[in-house]
Design a protein around this motif. Structure first.
Motif, PDB file in Angstrom:
ATOM      1  N   GLN A 179      -8.127   5.968  32.047  1.00 42.31           N
ATOM      2  CA  GLN A 179      -8.590   5.760  30.754  1.00 42.31           C
ATOM      3  C   GLN A 179      -7.429   4.944  30.021  1.00 42.31           C
ATOM      4  N   ALA A 180      -8.053   4.174  28.771  1.00 43.24           N
ATOM      5  CA  ALA A 180      -6.999   3.489  28.072  1.00 43.24           C
ATOM      6  C   ALA A 180      -6.450   4.171  27.121  1.00 43.24           C
ATOM      7  N   VAL A 181      -5.246   4.003  26.497  1.00 42.09           N
ATOM      8  CA  VAL A 181      -4.768   4.418  25.508  1.00 42.09           C
ATOM      9  C   VAL A 181      -5.389   3.572  24.155  1.00 42.09           C
ATOM     10  N   ARG A 182      -5.817   4.390  23.455  1.00 39.40           N
ATOM     11  CA  ARG A 182      -6.771   3.831  22.253  1.00 39.40           C
ATOM     12  C   ARG A 182      -5.789   3.844  21.121  1.00 39.40           C
ATOM     13  N   VAL A 183      -5.490   2.563  20.482  1.00 41.28           N
ATOM     14  CA  VAL A 183      -4.565   2.589  19.399  1.00 41.28           C
ATOM     15  C   VAL A 183      -5.155   2.074  18.099  1.00 41.28           C
ATOM     16  N   ALA A 184      -5.089   2.549  16.808  1.00 37.03           N
ATOM     17  CA  ALA A 184      -5.406   2.057  15.520  1.00 37.03           C
ATOM     18  C   ALA A 184      -4.462   1.541  14.723  1.00 37.03           C
ATOM     19  N   GLY A 185      -4.771   0.316  14.277  1.00 34.13           N
ATOM     20  CA  GLY A 185      -3.832  -0.243  13.342  1.00 34.13           C
ATOM     21  C   GLY A 185      -3.700   0.628  12.041  1.00 34.13           C
ATOM     22  N   ALA A 186      -2.430   0.656  11.242  1.00 39.76           N
ATOM     23  CA  ALA A 186      -2.443   1.257  10.243  1.00 39.76           C
ATOM     24  C   ALA A 186      -1.032   0.616   9.311  1.00 39.76           C
ATOM     25  N   HIS A 187      -1.110   0.944   8.171  1.00 36.96           N
ATOM     26  CA  HIS A 187       0.345   0.229   7.484  1.00 36.96           C
ATOM     27  C   HIS A 187       1.000   1.433   6.687  1.00 36.96           C
ATOM     28  N   ASP A 188       0.410   2.665   6.794  1.00 39.89           N
ATOM     29  CA  ASP A 188       1.018   3.739   6.084  1.00 39.89           C
ATOM     30  C   ASP A 188       0.723   5.219   6.821  1.00 39.89           C
ATOM     31  N   ALA A 189       1.423   6.172   6.205  1.00 40.97           N
ATOM     32  CA  ALA A 189       1.224   7.560   6.879  1.00 40.97           C
ATOM     33  C   ALA A 189      -0.279   8.087   6.700  1.00 40.97           C
ATOM     34  N   LEU A 190      -0.866   7.776   5.436  1.00 43.77           N
ATOM     35  CA  LEU A 190      -2.248   8.138   5.292  1.00 43.77           C
ATOM     36  C   LEU A 190      -3.061   7.634   6.266  1.00 43.77           C
ATOM     37  N   GLY A 191      -2.987   6.178   6.422  1.00 46.75           N
ATOM     38  CA  GLY A 191      -3.987   5.570   7.460  1.00 46.75           C
ATOM     39  C   GLY A 191      -3.608   6.194   8.784  1.00 46.75           C
ATOM     40  N   GLY A 192      -2.485   6.267   9.356  1.00 47.43           N
ATOM     41  CA  GLY A 192      -2.106   6.819  10.581  1.00 47.43           C
ATOM     42  C   GLY A 192      -2.551   8.393  10.803  1.00 47.43           C
ATOM     43  N   ARG A 193      -2.558   9.025   9.698  1.00 45.03           N
ATOM     44  CA  ARG A 193      -3.234  10.270   9.701  1.00 45.03           C
ATOM     45  C   ARG A 193      -4.582  10.296  10.077  1.00 45.03           C
ATOM     46  N   LEU A 194      -5.312   9.556   9.264  1.00 45.21           N
ATOM     47  CA  LEU A 194      -6.705   9.647   9.538  1.00 45.21           C
ATOM     48  C   LEU A 194      -7.081   8.689  10.839  1.00 45.21           C
ATOM     49  N   ALA A 195      -6.220   8.124  11.326  1.00 46.57           N
ATOM     50  CA  ALA A 195      -6.576   7.529  12.728  1.00 46.57           C
ATOM     51  C   ALA A 195      -6.318   8.778  13.758  1.00 46.57           C
ATOM     52  N   GLN A 196      -5.180   9.612  13.597  1.00 46.32           N
ATOM     53  CA  GLN A 196      -5.244  10.752  14.459  1.00 46.32           C
ATOM     54  C   GLN A 196      -6.287  11.676  14.383  1.00 46.32           C
ATOM     55  N   ALA A 197      -6.681  11.950  12.997  1.00 51.65           N
ATOM     56  CA  ALA A 197      -7.728  12.848  13.074  1.00 51.65           C
ATOM     57  C   ALA A 197      -9.082  12.437  13.784  1.00 51.65           C
ATOM     58  N   ALA A 198      -9.217  11.096  13.677  1.00 51.99           N
ATOM     59  CA  ALA A 198     -10.436  10.482  14.361  1.00 51.99           C
ATOM     60  C   ALA A 198     -10.295  10.416  15.820  1.00 51.99           C
ATOM     61  N   GLY A 199      -9.146  10.713  16.388  1.00 57.45           N
ATOM     62  CA  GLY A 199      -8.891  10.892  17.978  1.00 57.45           C
ATOM     63  C   GLY A 199      -8.188   9.897  18.572  1.00 57.45           C
ATOM     64  N   PHE A 200      -7.595   8.770  17.644  1.00 57.15           N
ATOM     65  CA  PHE A 200      -7.032   7.740  18.325  1.00 57.15           C
ATOM     66  C   PHE A 200      -5.570   8.532  19.190  1.00 57.15           C
ATOM     67  N   ASP A 201      -5.095   7.858  20.204  1.00 57.87           N
ATOM     68  CA  ASP A 201      -4.107   8.456  20.922  1.00 57.87           C
ATOM     69  C   ASP A 201      -2.626   7.875  20.312  1.00 57.87           C
ATOM     70  N   ALA A 202      -2.725   6.752  19.380  1.00 54.07           N
ATOM     71  CA  ALA A 202      -1.520   6.159  19.029  1.00 54.07           C
ATOM     72  C   ALA A 202      -1.814   5.346  17.886  1.00 54.07           C
ATOM     73  N   VAL A 203      -0.759   5.038  17.101  1.00 52.93           N
ATOM     74  CA  VAL A 203      -1.091   4.226  15.902  1.00 52.93           C
ATOM     75  C   VAL A 203      -0.219   3.068  15.981  1.00 52.93           C
ATOM     76  N   TRP A 204      -0.791   1.828  15.738  1.00 48.11           N
ATOM     77  CA  TRP A 204      -0.167   0.587  15.909  1.00 48.11           C
ATOM     78  C   TRP A 204       0.378   0.214  14.244  1.00 48.11           C
ATOM     79  N   ALA A 205       1.625   0.057  13.847  1.00 46.05           N
ATOM     80  CA  ALA A 205       2.253  -0.254  12.661  1.00 46.05           C
ATOM     81  C   ALA A 205       2.460  -1.756  12.739  1.00 46.05           C
ATOM     82  N   SER A 206       1.110  -2.064  12.162  1.00 48.98           N
ATOM     83  CA  SER A 206       1.066  -3.367  11.998  1.00 48.98           C
ATOM     84  C   SER A 206       1.514  -4.279  11.162  1.00 48.98           C
ATOM     85  N   SER A 207       2.225  -5.336  11.543  1.00 46.57           N
ATOM     86  CA  SER A 207       2.788  -6.450  10.528  1.00 46.57           C
ATOM     87  C   SER A 207       1.846  -6.921   9.691  1.00 46.57           C
ATOM     88  N   LEU A 208       0.824  -7.224  10.215  1.00 44.44           N
ATOM     89  CA  LEU A 208      -0.334  -7.724   9.253  1.00 44.44           C
ATOM     90  C   LEU A 208      -0.674  -6.734   8.191  1.00 44.44           C
TER      91      LEU A 208
END
Length: 292
Positions: free
Chosen positions: A22-51
């Motif tokens: 399987q692939a590691v699926r990573v969601a971009g985020a710029h803060d803790a709230l976005g990261g926590r929502l990505a985790q709740a959705a089921g993503f494996d990791a969070v991308w601390a995106s410079s954009l």
């Protein structure tokens, strides 16, 4: 008793996913709230995106912010999550000395994976129509060696990102560079493309032959299903900016609707409740401290 969340390293998550094909699926985020929502959705990791981090400050993704500002965003995000953060560290914020300092600081902050691109400093976002000149291959390899020598723990994971396709240099150059980067010690490579199809990336994967894990960012070729990407040789997929773009659309529509209607009744069943926000803040856990 309320305790900070714990999380696995990116290296361990990647190993688990690869063992399951399987692939590691990573969601971009710029803060803790976005990261926590990505985790709740089921993503494996969070991308601390410079954009995303730059856009959250209404600044361009062009090496305007400092390492300290990017690190702060990544560290705040990691502290809130039970999944690892992969930090976008642009070009390493300077020369070899800056790269060593970057690794020391990110690792000390609990970040277990970073991704550094091979463009000249200062960089410009890859999707901007401008020059994207690359650093000399050996100079970048020197940065890789410095980064790997600077890490303190075995779990720290270094992703070497080539912008060869972004710079129009072609798949053969991308392959040559990525082989050199792995020879220098990189744990994985990220092949980036702004083409409208995945064809160039597929050509790269066929030539790469799974020498090391490959990361992709299918922003401009969004129709590549994760299962198919794994079959083609991809180990990690970063959905780098969809969350930011969704936030822009949602806020724009919500604010316009409030002004248009003059009240918010029509929105209340479409937006998160205050109770939902409290849950994301783990308010109940914090309140337990008052009676400890």
């Amino acid at each position: 008793m309320f305790k900070p969340v714990s999380y696995p390293s990116f290296r361990s998550v990647l190993g688990q996913r690869r063992a399951l094909s399987q692939a590691v699926r990573v969601a971009g985020a710029h803060d803790a709230l976005g990261g926590r929502l990505a985790q709740a959705a089921g993503f494996d990791a969070v991308w601390a995106s410079s954009l995303e981090v730059s856009a959250a400050r209404c600044l361009p993704d062009a090496s305007v912010l400092t390492m300290t500002e990017y690190l702060e965003a990544a560290a705040h995000t990691q502290k809130a999550l039970g999944i690892p953060v992969v930090a976008d560290v642009d070009t390493g914020y300077g020369n070899n000395l800056n790269v060593a300092h970057m690794v020391h600081e990110y690792e000390a902050a609990g970040i277990t994976a970073v991704c550094m691109e091979d463009k000249l400093f200062p960089k410009m976002n890859s999707f901007v129509a401008t020059s994207h000149t690359l650093l000399d291959t050996e100079e970048y390899c020197s940065k890789v060696r410095v980064a790997k020598n600077a890490q303190r723990g075995e779990e720290f994971f270094f992703i070497a990102r080539t912008e060869a396709l972004i710079d129009g240099l072609g798949v053969e150059v991308a392959l040559e560079r990525c082989h050199a980067y792995v020879d220098a010690g990189a744990d994985a490579v990220l092949i980036h493309s702004k083409a409208r199809t995945k064809d160039q990336v597929l050509e790269f994967l066929q030539g790469w032959q799974d020498r090391a894990p490959v990361v992709v960012v299918p922003t401009t070729y969004p129709d590549w299903h994760a299962d198919d990407a794994v079959k083609d040789g991809v180990s990690t997929i970063i959905y780098a900016n969809q969350g930011l773009r969704a936030t822009v659309s949602a806020l724009r529509d919500t604010y316009a609707s409030i002004l248009s209607h003059g009240e918010t009744t029509h929105l209340e069943d479409k937006i998160a409740s205050v109770k939902d926000v409290f849950a994301l803040q783990r308010l109940a856990d914090w309140q337990e401290l008052e009676s400890a």
